[in-house]
Scaffold this motif. Structure first.
Motif, PDB file in Angstrom:
ATOM      1  N   ARG A 132       0.696  -1.646  -0.148  1.00 26.00           N
ATOM      2  CA  ARG A 132      -0.147   0.256   0.202  1.00 26.00           C
ATOM      3  C   ARG A 132       0.792   1.193  -0.036  1.00 26.00           C
ATOM      4  O   ARG A 132       2.027   1.583   0.968  1.00 26.00           O
ATOM      5  CB  ARG A 132      -0.657  -0.036   1.167  1.00 26.00           C
ATOM      6  CG  ARG A 132      -1.660   1.045   1.331  1.00 26.00           C
ATOM      7  CD  ARG A 132      -2.435   1.197   2.028  1.00 26.00           C
ATOM      8  NE  ARG A 132      -3.727  -0.099   1.661  1.00 26.00           N
ATOM      9  CZ  ARG A 132      -5.220  -0.393   2.307  1.00 26.00           C
ATOM     10  NH1 ARG A 132      -5.158   0.115   3.583  1.00 26.00           N
ATOM     11  NH2 ARG A 132      -5.881  -0.155   1.685  1.00 26.00           N
ATOM     12  N   VAL A 133       0.526   2.417  -1.030  1.00 23.97           N
ATOM     13  CA  VAL A 133       1.483   3.607  -0.722  1.00 23.97           C
ATOM     14  C   VAL A 133       0.365   4.839  -0.280  1.00 23.97           C
ATOM     15  O   VAL A 133      -0.924   4.621  -0.330  1.00 23.97           O
ATOM     16  CB  VAL A 133       1.389   3.758  -2.571  1.00 23.97           C
ATOM     17  CG1 VAL A 133       2.247   5.052  -3.061  1.00 23.97           C
ATOM     18  CG2 VAL A 133       2.228   2.493  -2.956  1.00 23.97           C
ATOM     19  N   VAL A 134       0.604   5.568   0.629  1.00 24.24           N
ATOM     20  CA  VAL A 134      -0.170   5.920   1.025  1.00 24.24           C
ATOM     21  C   VAL A 134       0.224   7.856   0.352  1.00 24.24           C
ATOM     22  O   VAL A 134       0.795   8.067   0.891  1.00 24.24           O
ATOM     23  CB  VAL A 134      -0.548   6.403   2.897  1.00 24.24           C
ATOM     24  CG1 VAL A 134      -1.575   6.425   3.297  1.00 24.24           C
ATOM     25  CG2 VAL A 134      -0.853   4.448   3.694  1.00 24.24           C
ATOM     26  N   ILE A 135      -0.938   8.436   0.105  1.00 28.75           N
ATOM     27  CA  ILE A 135      -1.112   9.145  -0.607  1.00 28.75           C
ATOM     28  C   ILE A 135      -1.865  10.787   0.421  1.00 28.75           C
ATOM     29  O   ILE A 135      -2.864  10.419   0.425  1.00 28.75           O
ATOM     30  CB  ILE A 135      -1.186   9.812  -2.020  1.00 28.75           C
ATOM     31  CG1 ILE A 135      -0.655   8.471  -2.583  1.00 28.75           C
ATOM     32  CG2 ILE A 135      -0.986  11.122  -2.520  1.00 28.75           C
ATOM     33  CD1 ILE A 135      -0.690   8.175  -4.148  1.00 28.75           C
ATOM     34  N   ALA A 136      -0.943  12.146   0.860  1.00 27.75           N
ATOM     35  CA  ALA A 136      -1.560  12.960   1.730  1.00 27.75           C
ATOM     36  C   ALA A 136      -1.717  13.834   0.197  1.00 27.75           C
ATOM     37  O   ALA A 136      -0.419  14.283  -0.080  1.00 27.75           O
ATOM     38  CB  ALA A 136      -0.552  13.354   3.021  1.00 27.75           C
ATOM     39  N   VAL A 186       3.516   9.410   1.919  1.00 29.35           N
ATOM     40  CA  VAL A 186       3.813   9.912   3.222  1.00 29.35           C
ATOM     41  C   VAL A 186       4.132   8.092   3.696  1.00 29.35           C
ATOM     42  O   VAL A 186       5.376   8.628   4.089  1.00 29.35           O
ATOM     43  CB  VAL A 186       2.544  10.103   4.247  1.00 29.35           C
ATOM     44  CG1 VAL A 186       2.648  11.678   3.379  1.00 29.35           C
ATOM     45  CG2 VAL A 186       1.162   9.758   4.014  1.00 29.35           C
ATOM     46  N   SER A 187       3.154   6.855   3.007  1.00 31.26           N
ATOM     47  CA  SER A 187       4.275   5.956   3.273  1.00 31.26           C
ATOM     48  C   SER A 187       3.774   4.956   1.909  1.00 31.26           C
ATOM     49  O   SER A 187       3.125   5.038   1.010  1.00 31.26           O
ATOM     50  CB  SER A 187       3.916   5.598   4.566  1.00 31.26           C
ATOM     51  OG  SER A 187       2.545   5.039   4.188  1.00 31.26           O
ATOM     52  N   GLY A 188       4.977   4.411   2.438  1.00 34.32           N
ATOM     53  CA  GLY A 188       5.031   2.698   0.842  1.00 34.32           C
ATOM     54  C   GLY A 188       5.568   3.505  -0.466  1.00 34.32           C
ATOM     55  O   GLY A 188       5.607   2.602  -1.589  1.00 34.32           O
TER      56      GLY A 188
END
Length: 186
Positions: A42-46, A151-153
Motif C-alpha cells: 500500500r502507498v499512502v498519498i496525502a 507519506v508511506s509506501g
C-alpha cells in the motif's frame, strides 16, 4: 536544586505546548488521503487541496467511482517517475468522462514522492492521469500541478516495473490493485 527543576519543568511545558498542536496538524485527513494498493503493498498519498483543489476533487471523484482499480502504470522511467491513471485505454492516451482541468500550478518542487497530474502539451489538459516522482526533477517545477505527496509506501512505488526507451513504455505493466479515499476504506 528545586528552583532548577522548576525551570526545567516550565521549559518542558512550553516546548510541549507548542509541539502538541503542530503534531496534531500533521495527522492525516482521511478525506484527503488516498490508499493506492500495488501488487507490492500500500502507498499512502496525502492530497493537497490547498494547492490544487479542483485536481484533488477529481482524483477523489474518480477514486470513489472505482476508475483507478486495475489501471496500469503505463509509463515508468527509472530515476524519474511512474505514471498511471488512464482508465479509458490503459496506454496513456485516454482520460475520464469529465472535462479537462485548468492548471493549478504552485511553487512546490517536484521531489521524490511528490504526486503530480499528467497532461498533454496544453497546461489545461490534465484529466485523470497522475505520476509519482522517483527523484527530484526541477524541470517540472511550475509546469505541472502538484496534487499530493507519498507519506508511506514509497518502497512499493520503487518496485513498480520499469519501462524501456525514452518514453518509458511498459510491456505487461504492473497495475493499481485498488485505490480508495481513506475515509471510505473498508
Amino acid at each position: 536544586m528545586t528552583r532548577l527543576f522548576g525551570r526545567f519543568l516550565a521549559a518542558a511545558f512550553v516546548v510541549l505546548a507548542f509541539a502538541l498542536p503542530a503534531a496534531a496538524q500533521t495527522k492525516p485527513d482521511p478525506q484527503n488521503t488516498l490508499y493506492l494498493d500495488t501488487p507490492y503493498g500500500r502507498v499512502v498519498i496525502a492530497l493537497r487541496p490547498d494547492l490544487a483543489p479542483q485536481h484533488v476533487e477529481r482524483l477523489k471523484l474518480l477514486t470513489r467511482e472505482g476508475y483507478y482499480n486495475n489501471v496500469p502504470f503505463h509509463r515508468v522511467i527509472d530515476g524519474f517517475m511512474a505514471q498511471t491513471g488512464d482508465g479509458q485505454y490503459g496506454n496513456g492516451t485516454g482520460g475520464s468522462k469529465y472535462p479537462n482541468l485548468p492548471a493549478e500550478f504552485s511553487n512546490v518542487p517536484f521531489k521524490r514522492g511528490v504526486v503530480g497530474m499528467a497532461r498533454a502539451s496544453s497546461p489545461n489538459s490534465a484529466n485523470s492521469q497522475f505520476f509519482i516522482m522517483f527523484d527530484e526533477t526541477p524541470s517540472l517545477n511550475g509546469q505541472y500541478t502538484v496534487v499530493g505527496q507519498v507519506v508511506s509506501g514509497m518502497e512499493f512505488v520503487d518496485k513498480i516495473k520499469k519501462g524501456s526507451g525514452a518514453g518509458g513504455s511498459v510491456s505487461n505493466p504492473d497495475k493499481i490493485v485498488k485505490m480508495q479515499v481513506a475515509a471510505d476504506a473498508k
